[in-house]
Design a protein around this motif. Structure first.
Motif, PDB file in Angstrom:
ATOM      1  N   HIS A 170      67.882 -63.348  66.861  1.00 31.86           N
ATOM      2  CA  HIS A 170      66.457 -63.307  66.528  1.00 31.86           C
ATOM      3  C   HIS A 170      65.608 -63.674  67.743  1.00 31.86           C
ATOM      4  CE1 HIS A 170      65.599 -62.286  62.400  1.00 31.86           C
ATOM      5  NE2 HIS A 170      66.715 -62.910  62.000  1.00 31.86           N
ATOM      6  N   ARG A 171      66.056 -64.659  68.495  1.00 31.05           N
ATOM      7  CA  ARG A 171      65.264 -65.135  69.637  1.00 31.05           C
ATOM      8  C   ARG A 171      65.150 -64.071  70.719  1.00 31.05           C
ATOM      9  NH1 ARG A 171      67.764 -70.378  69.308  1.00 31.05           N
ATOM     10  NH2 ARG A 171      69.288 -69.706  70.867  1.00 31.05           N
ATOM     11  N   SER A 183      66.211 -60.500  70.520  1.00 25.76           N
ATOM     12  CA  SER A 183      66.208 -59.062  70.220  1.00 25.76           C
ATOM     13  C   SER A 183      64.914 -58.385  70.641  1.00 25.76           C
ATOM     14  CB  SER A 183      66.446 -58.836  68.726  1.00 25.76           C
ATOM     15  OG  SER A 183      67.783 -59.150  68.408  1.00 25.76           O
ATOM     16  N   ASP A 184      63.783 -59.060  70.518  1.00 23.53           N
ATOM     17  CA  ASP A 184      62.497 -58.444  70.860  1.00 23.53           C
ATOM     18  C   ASP A 184      62.440 -58.037  72.330  1.00 23.53           C
ATOM     19  OD1 ASP A 184      61.382 -58.469  68.367  1.00 23.53           O
ATOM     20  OD2 ASP A 184      60.639 -60.538  68.575  1.00 23.53           O
ATOM     21  N   ARG A 223      70.413 -54.144  71.818  1.00 20.99           N
ATOM     22  CA  ARG A 223      70.417 -54.772  70.488  1.00 20.99           C
ATOM     23  C   ARG A 223      71.680 -54.399  69.715  1.00 20.99           C
ATOM     24  NH1 ARG A 223      64.395 -53.069  68.552  1.00 20.99           N
ATOM     25  NH2 ARG A 223      63.211 -54.140  70.185  1.00 20.99           N
ATOM     26  N   TRP A 249      74.347 -56.858  67.937  1.00 21.65           N
ATOM     27  CA  TRP A 249      74.509 -57.054  66.487  1.00 21.65           C
ATOM     28  C   TRP A 249      75.764 -56.399  65.910  1.00 21.65           C
ATOM     29  CZ3 TRP A 249      71.815 -60.460  63.732  1.00 21.65           C
ATOM     30  CH2 TRP A 249      70.590 -60.917  64.236  1.00 21.65           C
ATOM     31  N   CYS A 305      69.430 -59.330  58.438  1.00 19.17           N
ATOM     32  CA  CYS A 305      68.801 -59.826  59.666  1.00 19.17           C
ATOM     33  C   CYS A 305      68.741 -58.724  60.731  1.00 19.17           C
ATOM     34  CB  CYS A 305      69.567 -61.025  60.213  1.00 19.17           C
ATOM     35  SG  CYS A 305      69.441 -62.481  59.165  1.00 19.17           S
ATOM     36  N   SER A 341      65.998 -55.702  60.802  1.00 17.05           N
ATOM     37  CA  SER A 341      64.665 -55.876  61.384  1.00 17.05           C
ATOM     38  C   SER A 341      64.615 -55.345  62.802  1.00 17.05           C
ATOM     39  CB  SER A 341      64.274 -57.359  61.385  1.00 17.05           C
ATOM     40  OG  SER A 341      64.265 -57.873  60.096  1.00 17.05           O
ATOM     41  N   GLY A 374      57.177 -57.664  64.519  1.00 18.07           N
ATOM     42  CA  GLY A 374      58.559 -57.964  64.183  1.00 18.07           C
ATOM     43  C   GLY A 374      59.440 -56.728  64.072  1.00 18.07           C
TER      44      GLY A 374
END
Length: 1414
Positions: free
Chosen positions: A1121-1122, A1124-1125, A1132, A1136, A1172, A1175, A1383
Motif C-alpha cells: 500500500h505504501r 504501489s502509488d 506493481r 502483488w 487489497c 485497488s 487511490g
C-alpha cells in the motif's frame, strides 16, 4: 381596681416597648431537640372551650433574641368558602397532622364562640347574609353579604347592627371595613362601589359616599390613615383614591347631600398605569404617635407588578418603588407594617410578598427630611402566601394557599409552628375582585389574583389576629412562656418541656411572651419552673415504671429519664437538688438508683461533676464494685475530688482490683504523697526481676505504668491527667530523684544490691527508662539541683551497668548511646571519665556486634559532628570505623582530609547508600570549591570503578558519562566486558535526555549507534524497529548487514524500503511469510497423522502459527500500500502477484490435508490480498493470472469459484458505492441550483416609494416615462439621478451599463465609479431589476402604472450566482471523489472529477433530493 377588658383592649401592642431593656439582636442559630408528639389542634381548642374565656385584646410585646432555621411542614388545600362565590363553595378537604416543633405550641387558637353564634343566628333569623369582611380594633366589626355591619364588644356581645337589608339590596355586600384609631368611626365599602361612615358611639350614619371613585367598580379596600380625617380606598379597577373628610361644607363641596357631611376625593394612582390590589397605610401604635415618620402619612400600595411607598403629606410624593421578582400570576400581593426595634431605635418596617418570598424594607427618616428605605434579609418559604400579618415586632403569621398557618421568627427566619386552618373555612374575597355585583368588568389578571384573595378575612391588632370563617370567627395570639411549657406538661412531654424552658432560661427561645425585666430575675423565674418540672418528671418516671417484666425494660425506662434529670440539674448548677431531693426520691426504686449512679460516670469523666457527697460516693463504690464495673470506677475516681473520701477504703479497693491509676491518683490528690505508690509498685515487680523470672501480663502493665508515672512526676505532670500544683512541682521532682538514687529500699534484705530501684527499672526496660531520663534532662537548663541529680544518676548508671554480667551487651550499648547523645548536646554539663569514653568508642565500633548497627553509627556521627567534647585519635578511629563498616564515619573523616576519591569507596561498600554515589560524583565535579587535583583524582577513581557503577545503575552512569566523561566513552566501552551490561549502558547513553545541551556530540557517535544496533539484535529485538525509526546516526548499508547477520527480516525489510529497494524489502518479507506457511503446513500434516491428544496439541501450535502468518501478511500488504502509488503497472504486478501465488499455493496444500479451520483462514487471507491488490491492479489482469496459474488452470472452475465470486462481490460493492455517491451529488446539485435560481429571480421590495438621491416620488410627472432602478438592498433611484452621480460602470458595446447603489457604496467609503473589475459588495452582487414606468390612459392611471420586469441573467447576476454557489455548495463530495481518484490507477482516474482547492477541509453536507423532478 382592676382594668376593664375594654380598657385593656385599647392598649397598643407597643405600649410595653422599652428600649432600655432591649436585648441586642443575635443572629446565631440554635439546635433544639424536636418534640416527639406534638399537641393536636383539637386538644388546644377543647382546653380553651373548657375555660370559657371572654375575648380580650391583650398586649403582647416580645423582646427576645433572634434566631431561625426553618422547619417547614407539608401543606394541603383546606375546606374554605368564599361568601357567595360559587367557585369557592366546595374546596377539597385534606387533613394533615399538625407538627409542633421544639418551640412547643406558640399560638393560642381560640374560637370566638359568642361572635360565631351570632353570625350564624343573624344569617338564619334576620337574613343578614354570610360574613364577608372583618376588622378589629377596640371592637370587632363583621360585614355581611346583605350589606349589614355587626359590631361586637370585647365580651363578644352584639353592640350595633349598622345598615339595613334595603341598603344592602342597593349597595350590595360589604366588601371592606376599617375602624379609626380611637374606635369612634367605621368605614364600610360595598360591592357596588359605595362607601358609608358610621358613628360607633351612637350607631348613626354620618356619610354615604357614592362619587369617590369611578362607578361600576367594587370597593376592595377602605382604610383609615393616621389622620382621622383622611382615608384611602382601592377599587376593582385597580385605582387608589384619597378620601378627605370635613365636618362642615368647604368651598370645594358647596352643599351637603341629604344632610350628610362632605367628603373630598383625590386619585392617588390610576388603574390604567397598573392595577393596585392591596393598600396599607402606616398606622402607629399609641406610643409612637409622635414618631417623626408619622408626619408623612406613608401609604404602601401593591400592584400586580411592583410595590410603591408614597407619602400623602405634606404633599403627595413617591418615596420608593420595588418590582417583584418572577412569580405565579395568581399569587396574591401582601403588605404589612410594623414598628421594629433595630439598634436602639424603633422604625417602621414594611413586609411584602407575592408568591413564596417575603421582603422586608426598613423605613427611616434622615436628618435632611428625606425618607430612606433599607432592604433587609428576605425570607424564602416553599409555599404560596395568601395572608401576611405581624403579631409582634419579631414574629410574622403567614397563611399559604393550602390554608396552612405558619408562625415565623423574622430575624432567624425559623418556622416556629404550623397550624391547619381547615376548621376555620376562611372567607375569600374573589367575588369582589371579579366585581360580580357590577357586571364583572375587571381585567383577567385581577380576577386571577382574586381567586386566592382573603384580605378582608384577616385583621390584626395589639398582638392578636382574627380570622373570619363562613360560620365562625377565630382569634390567634401568642401564648406566654408558662402556657407554652404547661401545654407540653399536660401531654406529659417532660423532656420537651425542659428543653423549651432551658431555651427561655438562656434567651434563645423565639416569640417569647411574659418574660420582661432584669435578665437575672428572668433566669431565676424560669429556673424555679424547671425545678418544678424536674420533680414532676421524677415522680412521673417512678409512677410509670413497669412493675413486672424484664429488668432490661425497667432499665431502659429509667435510662430515658435519669440522665435528663442529672443534665438539667448540672445546667442549673443545682447539684444539691440532685443529690438530696431527687436522689432520695429515686432510691425508692433499686433499678432507678443503679441507673442514676451509672449515669454519673459520663458527667464525672467530662469534668462537669467534680464533687460527690459522702453517701453518694459510698453508694457509687458499692454499686460499681458489686457489678464488676471496675474500669468505670477507675475513670470516675481519677476525675473526682477525693479529699472527702475514706482514703484507706478507696486505696484498698483499688489495690485489690488492680486499679493502679486510681490508687496513684488518690495518694497524689488526697494526701500529696507521690512516693508511696512507687514503693508499692516496686515491691511487686522488683523481686521478680531480681530473681530473673519473667513477669506476668499484669506485672508488665504495672511496670509500664510505673515508668509513665515517674516520667510524669519528673515533667511536672499529674498522673494520669492534669498538672501537679505549681508549688509542688520542684518538691515532687526532687523526691522522685531521691527515691531513685536510694542505696536500699525501706524493707530491704541483707542480700539486696545497691540502688535497687534503678536496677529494677533497667532490668524491666532499659531503653524506655533511659528515654524517660533523656526527656527529663531536656528541661535541665539552669536548675543547679537538677544538674547535680543528673550527674549523680549518670554515675550510678555507669557504676551499675559497666562490667556487670547481668546486663546484655545490647543493654550496655543502649546506655552508651544515651551517654553519647547527652554529651553531644551543645550545652552539655555532664562529666564522664576519658576511660569510659574509650569504652564507648570500643563498644560503638565493635565489629562483632551487628545489633543496632545504624543507630550506633548515627550516635558516633553525632558525637563527631558536635566536636570538642572528646578528642579522638583520628587514625585509630578510622581503623575502627573501617573494621566496623561505619562508612559514614569514614566519609566524615575522609572529607576532613579532602580525600574525596576514598569517599567513593565508602559509598560503593555501604549497601544503604550506594545509590547516592552518583549525586556525590556529579555535585563534586560540577560545583565550584573543589580544586583541579581533587577533581582529577575523583575522575580517575570513577573510571577505575566504571564497571561497578554501570552494574549499579546503567541510567545514572550514562548521565554521568554524558555530562562529565564524553571523551572517555571509548575507554569506558572497552572496559565493560559483559555485552548485556554494555547493551543497557549504551541504550541509556544514546537515548535523548532533558537538560542535555544539544551541541554536545559524543565521539564516534555513528559507530556507537551501530554497536547498539548489533547489541539490540542480540538482546532487545522487540526494540529494534523503534530504534531504527527514531535514530538518524547509523549507516544504511552497515545496518542492513547487521540485521541480515542476525536474520531480523522485518528490520531488514524496513531498511531496504528506506534505501529505496522496495522489491528487495518485499522479497525479504515474502520469504518470512513462506517460512511461516511451510511451518503451518507441516503442523497441519502432523495433526492429520497423529491421534486425538496429538491433534489437540498440534491445533494449539497451529493457532499460534496462524497468528504469525496474519502478522507477516499484514506487513507485506502495508508495504504494498505504501509503495504501489509510486510504481508502474508492471512493477506493481511484480509486487502483488507473487504474494497472491504464495497464498493460493499454501491454500491448495492445506486443502489436501483436510484441515478445515486452517483452510478457511487461509482462504479468508487470500481474499484479503485480492481486495487489497484490486485497488492497484486491473481486474482482468488478476483474473487472467489466476486462470494461468498451474494450481488453478488444470483444475475445475469450482476450485476458483470462491475467488471469482469474492472479486465480483467487491466489484459490485464499489460500483454501487459509486452510483450512490453520483446520485447524491446530482440530487444535491439540482436542489442547490433550484434554490439559487429562486433566490436570484426573487422580486425586490423597495423600502420607500421615493428616489434616494432626489427624494422625489418615483413617478415625478404624469407624462414621464423614465426608468426606475431598484437594488436588492431596498434602495430605489431614478436612472437619471444615478447617471448624474456617476454610479454606472462596465459600459461596453456588447453589454448594457451596470449600476451600483449610490447610498450603500457611499457608506462603504466612497462613491462607486466606473471600474474594469466588477465589485462584490452587497449593492452590486445581487440581481438588479429595471422597472419602466409608462403613461397609460385614465383607466390605467386609476389602477397604477404598469411595470415591466426584466429577469434574465446578465453578467453581474451570473457572478452573483457563482458567489452564492460557492457559499451553498457541499464540496465534500468532490473531496471524497478526489481521494478515490488518487487511490486508483491511472487508467481509472479519468472517471472521477478533480478535487477543488481547499476541499480537504470541507464538511459533508447531504441534502435531500427534490420532491418533484421535471
Amino acid at each position: 381596681m382592676s382594668e376593664s377588658p375594654d380598657a385593656r383592649s385599647l392598649l397598643s401592642a407597643s405600649s410595653q416597648l422599652n428600649l432600655a431593656e432591649m436585648d441586642p439582636i443575635d443572629d446565631k442559630e440554635f439546635d433544639i431537640p424536636q418534640v416527639d408528639t406534638p399537641p393536636t389542634l383539637e386538644s388546644i381548642l377543647n382546653e380553651l372551650e373548657d375555660e370559657e374565656e371572654p375575648f380580650v385584646l391583650e398586649d403582647t410585646c416580645v423582646l427576645n433574641t433572634d434566631n431561625m432555621d426553618a422547619h417547614s411542614c407539608d401543606t394541603s388545600s383546606l375546606a374554605s368558602s368564599d361568601s357567595g362565590d360559587p367557585a369557592h363553595l366546595k374546596r377539597k378537604r385534606r387533613t394533615v397532622d399538625l407538627n409542633a416543633t421544639v418551640h412547643g405550641s406558640v399560638l393560642r387558637h381560640s374560637l370566638l364562640k359568642g361572635i360565631s353564634a351570632q353570625i350564624v343566628s343573624a344569617a338564619d333569623k334576620v337574613d343578614a347574609g354570610l360574613p364577608t369582611a372583618i376588622t378589629v380594633s377596640g371592637v370587632i366589626a363583621v360585614g355581611t353579604s346583605h350589606g349589614l355591619a355587626l359590631v361586637f364588644d370585647t365580651n363578644q356581645a352584639l353592640r350595633l347592627c349598622l345598615g339595613t337589608k334595603a341598603t344592602g339590596a342597593e349597595f350590595g355586600a360589604v366588601s371592606a371595613l376599617s375602624i379609626n384609631h380611637d374606635c369612634s368611626r367605621l368605614l364600610c365599602g360595598f360591592a357596588k362601589g359605595q362607601i358609608t361612615m358610621w358613628d360607633l358611639a351612637s350607631g348613626k350614619l354620618l356619610r354615604t359616599i357614592t362619587d369617590a371613585h369611578p362607578p361600576g367598580t367594587a370597593i376592595l379596600h377602605v382604610k383609615f390613615t393616621e389622620d382621622p380625617t383622611l382615608a384611602v380606598c382601592n377599587d376593582s379597577g385597580g385605582s387608589v383614591f384619597e378620601l378627605s373628610f370635613s365636618p362642615r361644607p368647604t368651598p370645594f363641596v358647596p352643599r351637603r347631600v341629604m344632610g350628610m357631611r362632605s367628603c373630598d376625593s383625590r386619585c392617588l394612582f390610576s388603574g390604567s398605569k397598573g392595577e393596585v390590589c392591596c393598600i396599607e397605610p402606616l398606622r402607629a401604635p399609641p406610643d409612637f404617635r409622635e414618631h417623626p415618620i408619622t408626619h408623612y402619612s406613608l401609604l404602601a400600595m401593591a400592584s400586580l407588578t411592583k410595590i410603591l411607598v408614597i407619602g400623602l403629606k405634606p404633599s403627595l410624593k413617591v418615596w420608593m418603588t420595588f418590582p417583584y421578582s418572577k412569580s405565579d400570576p395568581s399569587s396574591v400581593p401582601q403588605l404589612a407594617w410594623q414598628f421594629v426595634p433595630v439598634q436602639k431605635t424603633v422604625n417602621p418596617m414594611l413586609a411584602f410578598c407575592k408568591g413564596d418570598t417575603v421582603h422586608f424594607l426598613l423605613v427611616k427618616k434622615e436628618e435632611t427630611g428625606t425618607i430612606h428605605v433599607i432592604k433587609q434579609k428576605q425570607l424564602h418559604l416553599s409555599c404560596d402566601i395568601i395572608s401576611l400579618s405581624w403579631i409582634n415586632s419579631r414574629t410574622l403569621v403567614l397563611v399559604d394557599s393550602h390554608e396552612k398557618l405558619q408562625v415565623v421568627d423574622r430575624p432567624s427566619q425559623e418556622v416556629l409552628e404550623t397550624l391547619d386552618l381547615e376548621q376555620v373555612q376562611l372567607v375569600y374575597n374573589s367575588r369582589h375582585f371579579k366585581s360580580l355585583a357590577t357586571g364583572g368588568n375587571v381585567s383577567q389578571a385581577l380576577a386571577l389574583v382574586g381567586e386566592k384573595a382573603c384580605y378582608q378575612s384577616v385583621s390584626s391588632y395589639a398582638g392578636q389576629i382574627v380570622y373570619l370563617g363562613t360560620k365562625s370567627a377565630h382569634i390567634m395570639a401568642l401564648r406566654n412562656w408558662r402556657e407554652r411549657i404547661d401545654c407540653l406538661l399536660k401531654q406529659e412531654h417532660f423532656v420537651e418541656a425542659l428543653s423549651l424552658a432551658w431555651s427561655f432560661h438562656e434567651g434563645t427561645a423565639k416569640a417569647v411572651v411574659g418574660l420582661l425585666g432584669d435578665p437575672m430575675k428572668r433566669k431565676g423565674v424560669v429556673s424555679d419552673k424547671m425545678v418544678e418540672i424536674l420533680f414532676q418528671l421524677a415522680e412521673h418516671a417512678l409512677k410509670k415504671c413497669p412493675e413486672h417484666g424484664k429488668i432490661q425494660v425497667m432499665e431502659q425506662h429509667f435510662h430515658d429519664v435519669v440522665p435528663v434529670l442529672v443534665d438539667y440539674c448540672l445546667l442549673l448548677k443545682r447539684a444539691d437538688l440532685m443529690f438530696n431531693q431527687l436522689y432520695t426520691q429515686l432510691v425508692e426504686n433499686t433499678v432507678a438508683k443503679g441507673v442514676f449512679l451509672e449515669s454519673l460516670e459520663s458527667y464525672i469523666v467530662a469534668d462537669r461533676l467534680g464533687h460527690l457527697t459522702t453517701p453518694i460516693m459510698k453508694d457509687l463504690l458499692a454499686h460499681y464494685h458489686g457489678n464488676g464495673m471496675m474500669d468505670s470506677l477507675e475513670r470516675c475516681i481519677v476525675h473526682l475530688d477525693v479529699t472527702s473520701l475514706d482514703i484507706q477504703q478507696v486505696v484498698q479497693v483499688c489495690w485489690e482490683n488492680q486499679l493502679y491509676d486510681a490508687m496513684i491518683y488518690v495518694f497524689n490528690s488526697g494526701i500529696n504523697d507521690y512516693i508511696t505508690p512507687m514503693e508499692k509498685l516496686f515491691a511487686v515487680i522488683g523481686p521478680q526481676l531480681r530473681a530473673g523470672r519473667s513477669l506476668k501480663d499484669e506485672e508488665v502493665v504495672m511496670g509500664n505504668k510505673l515508668l509513665v508515672y515517674i516520667s510524669c512526676c519528673l515533667a511536672g505532670r499529674a498522673y494520669p491527667l492534669g498538672d501537679i500544683p505549681e508549688d509542688l512541682v520542684v518538691q515532687v521532682k526532687n523526691q522522685v530523684f531521691e527515691f531513685l538514687i536510694r542505696l536500699h529500699s525501706g524493707d530491704s534484705l541483707e542480700e539486696e544490691e545497691v540502688f535497687p530501684f534503678i536496677r529494677t527499672l533497667l532490668h524491666f526496660d532499659t531503653r524506655e527508662f533511659l528515654n524517660v531520663l533523656a526527656m527529663t534532662f531536656e528541661d535541665f537548663k539552669n536548675d543547679k539541683q537538677a544538674l547535680e541529680y543528673q550527674q549523680r544518676l549518670v554515675d550510678i548508671l555507669l557504676q551499675v551497668m559497666v562490667d556487670n554480667p547481668d546486663f546484655t551487651p545490647s543493654q550496655v550499648g543502649g546506655l552508651f548511646t544515651f551517654l553519647a547523645r547527652q554529651l553531644a548536646k551543645p550545652d552539655n554539663t555532664l562529666f564522664v571519665n576519658r576511660k569510659l569514653f574509650d569504652q564507648v568508642l570500643e563498644f560503638l565500633c565493635c565489629p562483632d556486634d551487628d545489633s543496632r548497627h545504624t543507630e550506633r553509627q548515627q550516635v558516633l556521627l553525632e558525637l563527631l559532628q558536635v566536636g570538642g567534647v572528646v578528642q579522638f585519635d583520628e587514625g585509630r578511629l578510622l581503623a575502627l570505623a573501617e573494621k566496623a563498616k561505619f562508612y559514614q564515619i569514614c566519609e566524615f573523616l575522609y572529607e576532613k582530609k579532602h580525600l574525596y576519591d576514598r569517599i567513593i569507596d565508602c559509598y560503593l561498600r555501604d549497601p544503604l547508600r550506594k545509590g547516592e554515589i552518583f549525586s556525590f560524583i556529579h555535585n563534586l565535579l560540577s560545583m565550584p570549591g573543589y580544586g583541579p587535583e581533587e577533581k582529577h583524582t575523583v575522575r580517575d577513581k570513577v573510571l577505575q570503578h566504571i564497571q561497578e557503577l554501570v552494574t549499579l545503575d546503567p541510567s545514572k552512569s550514562a548521565d554521568l558519562v554524558v555530562f562529565h566523561f564524553t571523551k572517555e566513552v571509548q575507554q569506558i566501552i572497552s572496559e565493560l566486558q559483559d555485552d548485556r551490561l554494555l547493551f543497557q549502558f549504551l541504550s541509556c547513553l544514546l537515548e535523548p535526555r532533558e537538560g542535555h545541551h544539544p551541541g554536545t556530540v559524543l565521539p564516534l557517535e555513528r559507530d556507537l549507534h551501530e554497536l547498539l544496533l548489533d547489541l539490540l539484535c542480540r538482546f532487545g529485538p522487540q526494540q529494534l524497529l523503534s530504534f531504527l525509526q527514531t535514530s538518524q546516526h547509523y549507516r544504511l548499508e552497515e545496518a542492513i548487514q547487521i540485521t541480515q547477520k542476525y536474520h531480523h527480516n522485518e528490520a531488514t525489510a524496513y531498511l531496504l524500503e528506506k534505501k529505496g529497494d522496495v522489491h528487495g524489502a518485499f522479497a525479504v518479507l515474502l520469504e518470512t511469510l513462506k517460512e511461516t506457511l511451510s511451518v503451518l503446513t507441516a503442523e497441519s500434516d502432523r495433526a492429520a497423522d497423529g491421534g486425538e491428544g496429538r491433534r489437540d496439541e498440534e491445533e494449539r501450535e497451529s493457532d499460534s502459527t496462524l497468528t504469525r502468518v496474519k502478522d507477516s501478511l499484514n506487513d507485506i500488504i502495508v508495504l504494498g500500500h505504501r509503495n504501489s502509488d509510486s510504481l508502474y503497472q508492471q512493477q506493481r504486478e511484480a509486487l502483488w502477484f507473487p504474494l497472491l501465488e504464495t497464498m493460493m499455493a499454501s491454500q491448495k496444500l492445506v486443502k489436501g490435508l483436510k484441515d478445515e479451520h486452517t483452510f478457511e483462514v487461509l482462504k479468508e487471507l487470500t481474499m484479503k490480498v485480492l481486495n487489497c491488490m484490486s485497488s492497484f491492479i486491473s481486474l482482468p489482469a488478476i483474473i487472467q493470472r489466476i486462470l494461468q496459474d498451474p494450481v488453478y488452470g488444470k483444475g475445475k472452475l469450482a476450485e476458483i469459484q470462491g475467488l471469482i465470486l469474492g472479486m465480483l462481490d467487491t466489484f459490485n460493492y464499489e460500483q454501487t458505492l459509486l452510483e450512490t455517491t453520483t446520485s447524491l451529488l446530482n440530487h444535491d446539485l439540482h436542489w442547490s441550483l433550484a434554490h439559487l435560481r429562486a433566490a436570484v429571480t426573487r422580486g425586490l421590495h423597495p423600502r420607500q416609494d421615493y428616489c434616494n438621491i432626489c427624494l422625489q416620488q418615483y413617478k415625478r410627472r404624469q407624462d414621464s416615462a423614465e426608468e426606475i432602478i431598484v437594488f436588492s438592498c431596498g434602495h430605489l433611484y431614478h436612472q437619471q439621478c444615478l447617471q448624474q452621480k456617476d454610479s454606472g460602470w462596465g459600459v461596453t458595446s456588447e453589454l448594457p451599463q451596470r449600476w451600483s447603489c449610490y447610498k450603500c457604496s457611499s457608506s462603504q467609503g466612497g462613491r462607486g465609479g466606473p471600474s474594469t473589475e466588477p465589485k462584490r459588495d452587497r449593492s452590486t452582487s445581487l440581481a438588479q431589476t429595471r422597472v419602466t414606468s409608462v403613461l397609460h390612459d385614465a383607466g390605467a392611471e386609476a389602477h397604477g402604472n404598469k411595470v415591466f420586469l426584466d429577469a434574465t441573467l446578465d453578467l453581474q447576476q451570473k457572478q452573483s450566482w457563482d458567489q452564492l454557489r460557492c457559499l451553498y455548495r457541499g464540496p465534500s463530495r468532490l473531496s471524497i471523489l478526489s481521494e478515490l481518484s488518487h487511490g486508483h490507477s491511472g487508467d481509472k482516474a479519468g472517471l472521477l472529477i478533480p478535487a477543488q482547492p481547499g476541499a480537504d477541509h470541507f464538511q459533508l453536507k447531504l441534502c435531500p433530493p427534490p420532491l418533484l423532478e421535471e
